[in-house]
Every structure is written in C-alpha cells, then in structure tokens.
Design a protein around this motif. Structure first.
Motif, PDB file in Angstrom:
ATOM      1  N   PRO A  93      56.594  26.556   4.679  1.00  0.00           N
ATOM      2  CA  PRO A  93      57.971  27.080   4.706  1.00  0.00           C
ATOM      3  C   PRO A  93      58.078  28.589   4.486  1.00  0.00           C
ATOM      4  N   GLY A  94      57.245  29.157   3.631  1.00  0.00           N
ATOM      5  CA  GLY A  94      57.348  30.584   3.333  1.00  0.00           C
ATOM      6  C   GLY A  94      57.035  31.472   4.516  1.00  0.00           C
ATOM      7  N   ASP A  95      56.257  30.985   5.446  1.00  0.00           N
ATOM      8  CA  ASP A  95      55.864  31.785   6.596  1.00  0.00           C
ATOM      9  C   ASP A  95      56.926  31.809   7.687  1.00  0.00           C
ATOM     10  N   PHE A  96      57.917  30.970   7.542  1.00  0.00           N
ATOM     11  CA  PHE A  96      58.966  30.880   8.560  1.00  0.00           C
ATOM     12  C   PHE A  96      60.347  31.132   7.967  1.00  0.00           C
ATOM     13  N   ALA A  97      60.403  31.840   6.842  1.00  0.00           N
ATOM     14  CA  ALA A  97      61.671  32.093   6.157  1.00  0.00           C
ATOM     15  C   ALA A  97      62.652  32.852   7.045  1.00  0.00           C
ATOM     16  N   GLU A  98      62.157  33.675   7.954  1.00  0.00           N
ATOM     17  CA  GLU A  98      63.013  34.482   8.826  1.00  0.00           C
ATOM     18  C   GLU A  98      63.366  33.770  10.130  1.00  0.00           C
ATOM     19  N   LEU A  99      62.838  32.588  10.348  1.00  0.00           N
ATOM     20  CA  LEU A  99      63.071  31.865  11.597  1.00  0.00           C
ATOM     21  C   LEU A  99      64.512  31.363  11.663  1.00  0.00           C
ATOM     22  N   SER A 100      65.168  31.687  12.736  1.00  0.00           N
ATOM     23  CA  SER A 100      66.558  31.273  12.934  1.00  0.00           C
ATOM     24  C   SER A 100      66.649  29.755  13.047  1.00  0.00           C
ATOM     25  N   SER A 101      67.692  29.183  12.450  1.00  0.00           N
ATOM     26  CA  SER A 101      67.884  27.727  12.520  1.00  0.00           C
ATOM     27  C   SER A 101      68.053  27.260  13.963  1.00  0.00           C
ATOM     28  N   SER A 102      68.489  28.166  14.844  1.00  0.00           N
ATOM     29  CA  SER A 102      68.662  27.788  16.252  1.00  0.00           C
ATOM     30  C   SER A 102      67.317  27.542  16.952  1.00  0.00           C
ATOM     31  N   LYS A 103      66.230  27.955  16.325  1.00  0.00           N
ATOM     32  CA  LYS A 103      64.906  27.778  16.944  1.00  0.00           C
ATOM     33  C   LYS A 103      64.114  26.613  16.351  1.00  0.00           C
ATOM     34  N   MET A 104      64.693  25.911  15.397  1.00  0.00           N
ATOM     35  CA  MET A 104      63.969  24.845  14.709  1.00  0.00           C
ATOM     36  C   MET A 104      63.477  23.737  15.645  1.00  0.00           C
ATOM     37  N   ASN A 105      64.185  23.463  16.703  1.00  0.00           N
ATOM     38  CA  ASN A 105      63.783  22.400  17.618  1.00  0.00           C
ATOM     39  C   ASN A 105      62.955  22.902  18.801  1.00  0.00           C
ATOM     40  N   ASN A 106      62.616  24.198  18.808  1.00  0.00           N
ATOM     41  CA  ASN A 106      61.756  24.715  19.866  1.00  0.00           C
ATOM     42  C   ASN A 106      60.391  24.036  19.790  1.00  0.00           C
ATOM     43  N   PRO A 107      59.803  23.714  20.943  1.00  0.00           N
ATOM     44  CA  PRO A 107      58.492  23.063  20.928  1.00  0.00           C
ATOM     45  C   PRO A 107      57.369  24.031  20.564  1.00  0.00           C
ATOM     46  N   VAL A 108      56.340  23.504  19.927  1.00  0.00           N
ATOM     47  CA  VAL A 108      55.118  24.264  19.673  1.00  0.00           C
ATOM     48  C   VAL A 108      53.994  23.536  20.393  1.00  0.00           C
ATOM     49  N   THR A 109      53.034  24.319  20.871  1.00  0.00           N
ATOM     50  CA  THR A 109      51.914  23.713  21.589  1.00  0.00           C
ATOM     51  C   THR A 109      50.603  24.257  21.046  1.00  0.00           C
ATOM     52  N   LYS A 110      49.570  23.482  21.194  1.00  0.00           N
ATOM     53  CA  LYS A 110      48.231  23.882  20.805  1.00  0.00           C
ATOM     54  C   LYS A 110      47.686  24.789  21.899  1.00  0.00           C
ATOM     55  N   LYS A 111      47.119  25.943  21.520  1.00  0.00           N
ATOM     56  CA  LYS A 111      46.590  26.884  22.508  1.00  0.00           C
ATOM     57  C   LYS A 111      45.291  26.392  23.132  1.00  0.00           C
ATOM     58  N   SER A 112      44.443  25.770  22.331  1.00  0.00           N
ATOM     59  CA  SER A 112      43.165  25.310  22.865  1.00  0.00           C
ATOM     60  C   SER A 112      42.588  24.239  21.947  1.00  0.00           C
ATOM     61  N   SER A 113      41.625  23.521  22.483  1.00  0.00           N
ATOM     62  CA  SER A 113      40.887  22.537  21.687  1.00  0.00           C
ATOM     63  C   SER A 113      39.422  22.906  21.730  1.00  0.00           C
ATOM     64  N   SER A 114      38.802  22.939  20.582  1.00  0.00           N
ATOM     65  CA  SER A 114      37.371  23.180  20.483  1.00  0.00           C
ATOM     66  C   SER A 114      36.791  22.164  19.519  1.00  0.00           C
ATOM     67  N   TYR A 115      35.530  21.890  19.702  1.00  0.00           N
ATOM     68  CA  TYR A 115      34.834  20.950  18.836  1.00  0.00           C
ATOM     69  C   TYR A 115      33.678  21.697  18.192  1.00  0.00           C
ATOM     70  N   TRP A 116      33.569  21.554  16.879  1.00  0.00           N
ATOM     71  CA  TRP A 116      32.629  22.358  16.128  1.00  0.00           C
ATOM     72  C   TRP A 116      31.747  21.495  15.239  1.00  0.00           C
ATOM     73  N   PHE A 117      30.501  21.945  15.050  1.00  0.00           N
ATOM     74  CA  PHE A 117      29.622  21.413  14.020  1.00  0.00           C
ATOM     75  C   PHE A 117      29.354  22.559  13.068  1.00  0.00           C
ATOM     76  N   GLU A 118      29.478  22.297  11.778  1.00  0.00           N
ATOM     77  CA  GLU A 118      29.248  23.356  10.799  1.00  0.00           C
ATOM     78  C   GLU A 118      28.407  22.814   9.650  1.00  0.00           C
ATOM     79  N   ARG A 119      27.389  23.574   9.277  1.00  0.00           N
ATOM     80  CA  ARG A 119      26.564  23.280   8.101  1.00  0.00           C
ATOM     81  C   ARG A 119      26.801  24.419   7.122  1.00  0.00           C
TER      82      ARG A 119
END
Length: 160
Positions: A57-83
């Motif tokens: 919530p703190g990162d979107f405090a300035e977001l207008s309520s009129s934009k709350m229903n705007n869609p968000v999409t994933k930019k990319s999918s990657s698969y990772w192995f990490e040790r």
C-alpha cells in the motif's frame, strides 16, 4: 521503506538493504526490496492495480482511485535455479549465489540448456539488511575478495 509489504503480510515477508556485486561491474547495485512469501497454492497473481495496493500500500499512496481497476500484466516469465551460500563476517551477513536462467520450466527442472548464468556476492547492512548502517571494514574486505575472485576466475565478456 520501498516495497514495504502490507501490515497483514508482515509475518510472511521480509525487507532488506544490500550491495550486490557482479562480475560485470556495470551490474553492481545497491538495492532495497520487500518480498511476501505465500504458502503453496494460496497466491494469485495480481490482475489490477488494487491488487498491488493490497500487497504494497505505501508504494501506491499517490495512485488515483480512478486507476484502481486498471489491469496489470507480467512483463516476462523466466525460470531460475539458484544455489546460495550464506554466512557472517563479524556483524555483517553475506550471500554468495550462483544463478542459472532457463527458457522454460522443463529445462529448469532437468538442468538442461541454461540461457545464461551469473554469480554474485551480496553484503547486507548491519542487522541482516534491516538498518541503513554498513560495517565499512567488512564491506571493504568483501569487495577485495570479490575483486580477487573476478581477477582469478572471471572470464572476459563485460562491455568495458
């Protein structure tokens, strides 16, 4: 702090401040991040801005309520192995990671055909990254160790 999870997720989340060193020094960075961990099968990817506000919530405090229903999409999918190898030098946490990127889940599962890879050393601020204070002597030692590793085992490939 940046990307601070909502209060209701605090027990299942963490935030950190770190210096992430990479073989190509142009990729070195200081970062702050917040992550929320969900039990398997309980997470649904955000589909609207209001879903993101619910998480951070703190990162979107300035977001207008009129934009709350705007869609968000994933930019990319990657698969990772990490040790990871995690330890402490005096009062400073460090993490050495070896990471491989794959183009699909099948290759990531079998370990076949990695697209790229990297290794890095992360050093955290005092208190496991939960403060803004660095142990400058340990940070210097880690940077010297990293330089030695790159000079000894690194390969050309960075755009200088």
């Amino acid at each position: 702090s940046p990307m601070a999870p909502a209060e209701k997720y605090k027990a299942y989340s963490f935030e950190k401040c770190e210096l992430d060193l990479h073989e190509c020094s142009d990729d070195d960075k200081y970062s702050r991040e917040g992550r929320i961990h969900f039990a398997e099968g309980t997470y649904t990817s955000p589909s609207t801005c209001s879903d993101m506000v619910n998480l951070y919530p703190g990162d979107f405090a300035e977001l207008s309520s009129s934009k709350m229903n705007n869609p968000v999409t994933k930019k990319s999918s990657s698969y990772w192995f990490e040790r990871k190898y995690i330890g402490y030098m005096e009062d400073t946490k460090y993490e050495i990671s070896f990471t491989l990127r794959y183009g699909n889940i099948e290759d990531a599962t079998t370990g076949d055909h990695p697209h790229s890879g990297e290794w890095s050393i992360r050093s955290y601020t005092i208190g496991d990254g939960f403060t803004d204070t660095w142990n400058s002597n340990v940070a210097k030692d880690i940077e010297e160790l990293y330089s030695y590793m790159v000079d000894t085992f690194g390969e050309p490939g960075c755009d200088e």
